[in-house]
Motif scaffolding. Structure first.
Motif: not given
Length: 419
Positions: A43-61, A367-377
């Motif tokens: 899950h940490s991998q997902g939270w660290r990475t999603a905002d560096r790959v996808f254009d997210l409307p919120l910035r995970p901290v 590991e990319h499945t957890f990045v996609h999980q963060v993106r959708d959430l």
């Protein structure tokens, strides 16, 4: 004295500054995670990475991670990229800089943590299976429904939905590419318990894990089958078995699917295994389609082998996690002279999730499945939507698992899934 920047360096610096400014302009989403072992790392991998790959409307901290051992959780915070550490999940929930609580603990604590987090006004992501019992899952779903009315979201982490190939398969089923569903057959095979001297970790105790291979692996394949089929399993006939009924007591901590037993052989201190080692069951979907499921941690030589096939009146789809960038498709409407299964390489930018990754032909991994999980959430939180799979979806899976256990206890009698 610093050397003057070259033009390319200056341009790169300007771009980095612009990106930093853009990030600063978006509202932050403070995340607190409870648990930091195998799933916590994923899950940490997902939270660290999603905002560096996808254009997210919120910035995970990554605000804080929580664990009971102060030294271990502090080291995990440094290793996994969290700003701080807590040793009490209640303190984590109470923090003003935590907007979302990510639950990555054993199943016996899911309900208490998730319900408390929702009551405190936090969004929740909870790892699968949702709970250890139907009653706990029902309470969590009720709490999620009440929280949804206040604008909070709650999602359960069935990450295999986020493999691009399985997401594409779901799209093809929904478009009618295989027609009316007839069969689903799915297996999830691992072998990490074959050694009878593997110690008695929490995954082998009913009070912490709820069930064995059934909840650990079976939950995944029940959810994936229902997701791809687009309909629920309504009844099952099952058999389960525990092959090794006593194991050495655990010496020290376990990590992921590895651990150490206590002392040199022969090990005197042993304890009972109180969960299943393997579960096999047949099922019926709401439409009348038939299914078969196998989940085991005793398939010697199989490390993480998940395979699913769907047969319909017009075609078939098949997926193998060991070839996760591929989907097999048979179009039954083609002339027999040149019909057959064909490989779809799921790496095109118009395939699910792949618009932001690499050029075609460059595959993704687990590991990319957890990045996609963060993106959708994150999108669901920003848009005010309800992310899937919901806690209600997790409850449906829990009801199927309960029906499997009931059927196995009654000598495989067909058992309806509660609704």
């Amino acid at each position: 004295m610093a050397q003057p920047q070259q033009p390319d360096e200056a341009q790169a610096g300007a771009q980095a500054g612009a990106q930093s400014g853009a990030q600063a302009g978006r509202p932050p989403l403070g995340v607190g995670m409870v648990g930091y072992a195998f799933m916590g790392a994923a899950h940490s991998q997902g939270w660290r990475t999603a905002d560096r790959v996808f254009d997210l409307p919120l910035r995970p901290v990554l605000a804080a991670v929580c664990g009971r051992d102060a030294q271990a959780v502090g080291a995990a915070a440094d290793r996994l990229g969290w700003a701080s550490a807590e040793t009490d999940w209640r303190a984590l929930i109470a923090r003003d800089d935590v907007d979302l609580v990510d639950v990555c603990t054993p199943g016996d604590s899911h309900a208490e943590i998730a319900i408390a987090a929702l009551a405190a006004g936090k969004h929740v992501l909870c790892e699968k299976p949702l709970a250890n019992t139907v009653e706990e899952a029902e309470a969590m779903t009720a709490a999620a429904e009440a929280a949804a009315a206040r604008g909070q979201v709650a999602m359960v982490g069935f990450n295999y939905r986020r493999v691009p190939a399985t997401a594409l398969a779901r799209k093809m089923v929904a478009e009618g590419r295989i027609g009316a569903l007839r069969h689903v057959r799915v297996t999830y095979l691992q072998d990490w318990l074959v050694d009878r001297e593997f110690p008695l970790t929490w995954r082998l105790r009913k009070e912490t894990a709820g069930s064995g291979a059934l909840g650990d692996l079976g939950a995944h394949i029940v959810d994936l089958a229902q997701y791809l089929a687009g309909e629920p399993v309504v009844g099952v006939s099952a058999i389960t078995e525990t092959f090794v009924r006593e194991r050495p007591l655990l010496s020290g901590a376990s990590s992921g699917l590895s651990a150490a037993g206590g002392g040199e052989p022969p090990v005197e201190a042993r304890g009972p295994v109180t969960v299943d080692d393997a579960a096999l069951f047949t099922g019926r979907f709401a439409s009348g389609a038939l299914a078969s499921f196998e989940a085991t941690r005793f398939a010697t030589g199989r490390k993480n082998s998940l395979r699913i096939e769907l047969n319909g009146e017009k075609g078939s789809l098949a997926f193998d996690l060991e070839r996760l960038n591929e989907l097999s498709y048979h179009d039954g409407t083609e002339p027999a002279a040149h019909a057959g299964f064909r490989r779809i390489l799921v790496t095109e930018p118009d395939h699910p999730y792949l618009e932001a990754w690499w050029p075609p032909g460059h595959g993704l991994g687990y590991e990319h499945t957890f990045v996609h999980q963060v993106r959708d959430l994150v999108h669901a939180i920003a848009d005010g939507g309800r992310p899937l799979p919901s806690f209600a979806d997790g409850l449906q899976v829990q009801r199927v698992l309960a029906a499997v256990e009931e059927s196995a206890e009654k000598n495989s009698v067909f058992t309806p899934v509660a609704s």
